[in-house]
Structures are given as structure tokens and as C-alpha cells.
Design a protein around this motif. Structure first.
Motif, PDB file in Angstrom:
ATOM      1  N   GLN A 152       9.246 -34.108 -48.340  1.00 12.93           N
ATOM      2  CA  GLN A 152       9.055 -34.671 -47.012  1.00 12.93           C
ATOM      3  C   GLN A 152       8.859 -36.184 -47.075  1.00 12.93           C
ATOM      4  O   GLN A 152       9.487 -36.939 -46.325  1.00 12.93           O
ATOM      5  CB  GLN A 152       7.837 -34.029 -46.345  1.00 12.93           C
ATOM      6  N   ALA A 153       7.993 -36.642 -47.978  1.00 15.68           N
ATOM      7  CA  ALA A 153       7.718 -38.072 -48.095  1.00 15.68           C
ATOM      8  C   ALA A 153       8.948 -38.830 -48.570  1.00 15.68           C
ATOM      9  O   ALA A 153       9.297 -39.888 -48.021  1.00 15.68           O
ATOM     10  CB  ALA A 153       6.556 -38.300 -49.055  1.00 15.68           C
ATOM     11  N   GLU A 154       9.623 -38.297 -49.571  1.00  9.94           N
ATOM     12  CA  GLU A 154      10.785 -39.007 -50.122  1.00  9.94           C
ATOM     13  C   GLU A 154      11.947 -39.040 -49.131  1.00  9.94           C
ATOM     14  O   GLU A 154      12.670 -40.036 -49.042  1.00  9.94           O
ATOM     15  CB  GLU A 154      11.194 -38.353 -51.441  1.00  9.94           C
ATOM     16  N   HIS A 155      12.113 -37.968 -48.363  1.00  8.86           N
ATOM     17  CA  HIS A 155      13.178 -37.958 -47.358  1.00  8.86           C
ATOM     18  C   HIS A 155      12.896 -38.992 -46.276  1.00  8.86           C
ATOM     19  O   HIS A 155      13.805 -39.711 -45.830  1.00  8.86           O
ATOM     20  CB  HIS A 155      13.304 -36.568 -46.739  1.00  8.86           C
ATOM     21  N   ALA A 156      11.637 -39.075 -45.833  1.00 14.39           N
ATOM     22  CA  ALA A 156      11.276 -40.060 -44.801  1.00 14.39           C
ATOM     23  C   ALA A 156      11.552 -41.473 -45.288  1.00 14.39           C
ATOM     24  O   ALA A 156      12.050 -42.320 -44.536  1.00 14.39           O
ATOM     25  CB  ALA A 156       9.807 -39.900 -44.424  1.00 14.39           C
ATOM     26  N   LEU A 157      11.251 -41.745 -46.550  1.00 10.99           N
ATOM     27  CA  LEU A 157      11.509 -43.082 -47.103  1.00 10.99           C
ATOM     28  C   LEU A 157      13.002 -43.353 -47.237  1.00 10.99           C
ATOM     29  O   LEU A 157      13.473 -44.462 -46.967  1.00 10.99           O
ATOM     30  CB  LEU A 157      10.833 -43.214 -48.470  1.00 10.99           C
ATOM     31  N   GLU A 158      13.760 -42.341 -47.648  1.00 20.26           N
ATOM     32  CA  GLU A 158      15.213 -42.517 -47.777  1.00 20.26           C
ATOM     33  C   GLU A 158      15.836 -42.871 -46.429  1.00 20.26           C
ATOM     34  O   GLU A 158      16.683 -43.765 -46.333  1.00 20.26           O
ATOM     35  CB  GLU A 158      15.847 -41.245 -48.332  1.00 20.26           C
ATOM     36  N   VAL A 159      15.421 -42.164 -45.377  1.00 24.70           N
ATOM     37  CA  VAL A 159      15.952 -42.444 -44.039  1.00 24.70           C
ATOM     38  C   VAL A 159      15.607 -43.864 -43.615  1.00 24.70           C
ATOM     39  O   VAL A 159      16.441 -44.589 -43.072  1.00 24.70           O
ATOM     40  CB  VAL A 159      15.397 -41.423 -43.030  1.00 24.70           C
ATOM     41  N   GLY A 195       4.832 -52.867 -41.313  1.00 21.26           N
ATOM     42  CA  GLY A 195       6.213 -52.517 -41.624  1.00 21.26           C
ATOM     43  C   GLY A 195       6.483 -51.055 -41.344  1.00 21.26           C
ATOM     44  O   GLY A 195       5.570 -50.251 -41.201  1.00 21.26           O
ATOM     45  N   GLY A 196       7.752 -50.700 -41.250  1.00 21.45           N
ATOM     46  CA  GLY A 196       8.104 -49.319 -40.962  1.00 21.45           C
ATOM     47  C   GLY A 196       7.886 -48.988 -39.503  1.00 21.45           C
ATOM     48  O   GLY A 196       7.689 -49.848 -38.661  1.00 21.45           O
ATOM     49  N   THR A 197       7.914 -47.718 -39.192  1.00 27.09           N
ATOM     50  CA  THR A 197       7.742 -47.257 -37.819  1.00 27.09           C
ATOM     51  C   THR A 197       6.565 -46.298 -37.760  1.00 27.09           C
ATOM     52  O   THR A 197       6.158 -45.733 -38.788  1.00 27.09           O
ATOM     53  CB  THR A 197       8.998 -46.517 -37.335  1.00 27.09           C
ATOM     54  N   PRO A 198       6.016 -46.071 -36.569  1.00 28.75           N
ATOM     55  CA  PRO A 198       4.944 -45.078 -36.452  1.00 28.75           C
ATOM     56  C   PRO A 198       5.357 -43.702 -36.975  1.00 28.75           C
ATOM     57  O   PRO A 198       4.554 -42.993 -37.583  1.00 28.75           O
ATOM     58  CB  PRO A 198       4.657 -45.055 -34.950  1.00 28.75           C
ATOM     59  N   ALA A 199       6.617 -43.340 -36.737  1.00 27.66           N
ATOM     60  CA  ALA A 199       7.087 -42.032 -37.207  1.00 27.66           C
ATOM     61  C   ALA A 199       7.074 -41.962 -38.736  1.00 27.66           C
ATOM     62  O   ALA A 199       6.672 -40.951 -39.322  1.00 27.66           O
ATOM     63  CB  ALA A 199       8.493 -41.762 -36.680  1.00 27.66           C
ATOM     64  N   LEU A 200       7.534 -43.045 -39.382  1.00 27.41           N
ATOM     65  CA  LEU A 200       7.543 -43.070 -40.843  1.00 27.41           C
ATOM     66  C   LEU A 200       6.124 -42.980 -41.382  1.00 27.41           C
ATOM     67  O   LEU A 200       5.845 -42.209 -42.304  1.00 27.41           O
ATOM     68  CB  LEU A 200       8.201 -44.360 -41.343  1.00 27.41           C
TER      69      LEU A 200
END
Length: 362
Positions: free
Chosen positions: A193-200, A59-64
Motif C-alpha cells: 500500500q505504501a509503495e504503491h502510493a509513492l509510485e503513483v 509536499g505531496g497531497t493529503p491523500a498521499l
């Protein structure tokens, strides 16, 4: 001495950043046997880990996944540095308190010497020697004068040395305070950083999150080996993967797998995977099936309880096992932030992590 004490008190009063780890482990299932080849035998998975669009089978993307990996690693490294600095600060504070007590004694001793000199005046060396009535008396007085001079000189040098050590210790304490402020700032940045990536990632997902993860664990894992300074040693994919997935994993991943098995979590596990992003190809992740017969549909009932409890076990022992994150039932647990929604899958049980618990280690 008062300024030294005030400085010590100010330096000892430091912010302590406490970021609590969450809690969440497992009814035991029939234990997997060890095959002659040293592999952990178990039922074959009944479902394949389907790939998410534009991502991989987790799940998710490589960037995430790269963002989560970097953020959690950075947070753990900063916390290790903060703990190391806090420990040094405690030792320096104790040292400064001891130096302060020593300064009191040496100040008193030098003050006593000065007081005697003020009241009686300095007896000249020549007059002291000439006042002797015999050769023996002359020699005795010469020796006494030499001893007094040596005693006064030593007292003064000891006082100056104590004051110098106090100054150096105060400077070291101030440096530790700066280091701790720096590491707290790094931890806050990595958390963001982690929370922003998850929010996006979650903004683009229409599926609801999995709700809170309710599990229990009272089992403590044996800690994985650390460096002398408390940091985690660098490890490569260098040991055989004992699960049916085959391939290689890191020694720390093997340790976490063995500890989970010892705690009673013995259902199907798959670790190494040659394709995709994230930690599986690096040998730093394992997928623990919730169902007894492998990766099936959405876990429910006792199977979901098993997953909840397994997730709780990893969270309880996150520091001992170097946990980067845990994913379970459309939720991700981060050491910096606790449980957060994780809707990066494509709706199937595997990429949504509703049929297995994903563990990534440092």
C-alpha cells in the motif's frame, strides 16, 4: 510419544519474517537553551515552508499522506502482533517439549504397572485378605491393597492429563501459526500500500530523486513507553510543544524530540502546526532544520551531513521511538520498505525536504 514429538517439530518450524530496519545522525551543533517558559530557544527559521500545489507545506497531497500514515501504522501494528505471537509460540513449544518428556515417564510407569499385572496376574482382594494369618496382617494387607489401587489410579489419571495438555498445547501452537501467517500477510499488504502510493505520486513528478541517504549513528535512544502486550498506547495532542512552533504535541513526539536533543541534534526544530494535513496538526511530527540558522536553502556540506546523520539516528531507533516515517532530501524512509523516492514537493527546499528532516511518530 513419537507422534507428539513429530507434531511439536512441525509446529516449531515456522516462517520468521525479518524485515530489517535501515540505518542512518550528527555532528553536534551549539545546544539550544531552555527559556524560562520551558520552551527550547533557538534561531528563528530563515525560510518559510512553502506549500506544494494541491498539497501542504510538507509536499505531496493529503491523500498521499493519509495512505502513508495508514500503511505505516498498519505495518507497525501487524509487526507487534507477529512478535507477540512468535513469543507465545516459543513458550508453547517449550511447554510441549516438557509435556513430551513427562509423557515418556508416565507411559513408562503405566507400562510397568501393566507388565507386572500381566506376569503375576491380578490378586483378588478377597484372597489377598484371607491369606493373612493374623488380624494385624489382615489390616496391613488391606492398607497395602488400598495404596496399590490409589497409586495405579493416580498414574493413569496423570497420564491422561498429560496427554490432554499435549493436545491443547498442539492446538494452541497451530493457532499461533495461523496468527503469524495472518500478520505476515497484513505486513506485506501494508508495505504494498505504501509503495504503491509513492509510485503513483512519483510518476507525476519530473524532479530527480535525492539519491541514497548516507549517514551514521551509534546512539541508542531510550525506548518510549509501551503497553504490556508490546503495542503503542493511544495518545492525543496533550502536552505543550517546547519548540518555538508552540501548540501541542503527543507525549511520544516529545520523547522523540528530547531523545534527539540528548543525542546532540540541537539545531532549530518546529513541531506543531495548526494547518495542513499529515501529523503536524495532530502533534505527531517535527521538522528538524539542517542549517544552524533554521529552514534555509538546500543543505550542503556539513549541513547535509547533519541531516544525513539525524535521519540515521531516527532509523536506528525507529522501533524504540515508534517512527512512522522519516523524510529527507526527496527520500522517505518507511519501516516496511526502507528508503524510497519522495518527489511530492513543488521544487522548493522545504517541500522537497532538502533543508530539514521530517519525523512522524505513531
Amino acid at each position: 510419544m513419537a507422534p507428539v514429538r513429530r507434531t511439536a517439530a512441525r509446529l516449531a518450524a515456522l516462517l520468521v519474517a525479518t524485515l530489517a530496519l535501515g540505518v542512518v545522525t550528527v555532528p553536534a551543533s551549539p545546544a539550544s537553551a531552555t527559556s524560562p517558559a520551558g520552551r527550547l530557544a533557538g534561531p528563528s527559521p530563515t525560510g518559510l515552508l512553502a506549500a506544494a500545489p494541491g498539497g501542504d507545506d510538507e509536499g505531496g497531497t493529503p491523500a498521499l499522506r493519509a495512505q502513508l500514515d495508514a500503511a505505516s501504522k498498519g505495518w507497525l501494528e501487524a509487526r507487534t502482533a507477529l512478535n507477540r505471537s512468535t513469543s507465545r509460540q516459543k513458550q508453547l513449544t517449550a511447554d510441549l517439549a516438557g509435556i513430551g518428556a513427562e509423557l515418556d515417564l508416565r507411559d513408562a510407569k503405566v507400562g510397568e504397572i501393566a507388565g507386572v499385572a500381566y506376569r503375576t496376574g491380578r490378586l483378588g482382594t478377597a484372597s489377598a485378605l484371607l491369606g493373612s494369618s493374623s488380624p494385624e496382617g489382615f489390616m496391613d494387607r488391606a492398607a497395602a491393597l488400598q495404596q496399590v489401587a490409589a497409586h495405579e489410579d493416580r498414574a493413569l489419571r496423570d497420564l491422561l492429563d498429560a496427554r490432554d495438555r499435549a493436545t491443547r498445547t498442539q492446538a494452541a501452537l497451530a493457532a499461533e501459526i495461523q496468527e503469524q501467517r495472518k500478520q505476515v500477510a497484513v505486513m506485506a499488504k501494508r508495505k504494498q500500500q505504501a509503495e504503491h502510493a509513492l509510485e503513483v505520486a512519483n510518476r507525476s513528478a519530473s524532479r530527480p530523486d535525492g539519491g541514497s541517504v548516507q549517514g551514521t549513528s551509534r546512539t541508542n535512544a531510550k525506548p518510549a513507553p509501551r503497553n504490556a502486550d508490546g503495542s503503542w498506547p493511544s495518545e492525543s495532542c496533550s502536552v505543550n510543544d517546547p519548540t518555538p512552533a508552540d501548540g501541542c504535541i503527543t507525549p511520544r513526539t516529545l520523547h522523540a524530540l528530547q531523545q534527539a536533543k540528548a543525542a546532540g541534534f540541537t539545531r532549530y526544530v518546529s513541531c506543531h502546526r495548526s494547518g495542513g494535513s499529515g501529523e503536524h496538526p495532530k502533534g505527531r511530527a517535527c521538522d528538524f532544520a539542517a542549517q544552524k540558522d533554521g529552514f534555509g536553502g538546500v543543505a550542503s556540506g556539513g549541513d547535509k551531513t547533519y541531516g544525513n546523520n539525524l535521519a540515521a539516528y531516527f532509523i536506528r531507533n525507529a522501533d524504540a521511538l515508534a517512527v512512522l516515517y522519516v523524510i529527507w532530501f526527496r527520500q522517505i524512509w518507511l519501516p516496511s520498505s526502507g528508503w524510497k523516492a519522495y518527489s511530492g514537493g513543488n521544487g522548493d527546499p522545504s517541500s522537497d525536504h532538502t533543508n530539514h528532516v521530517h519525523l512522524s511518530v505513531y
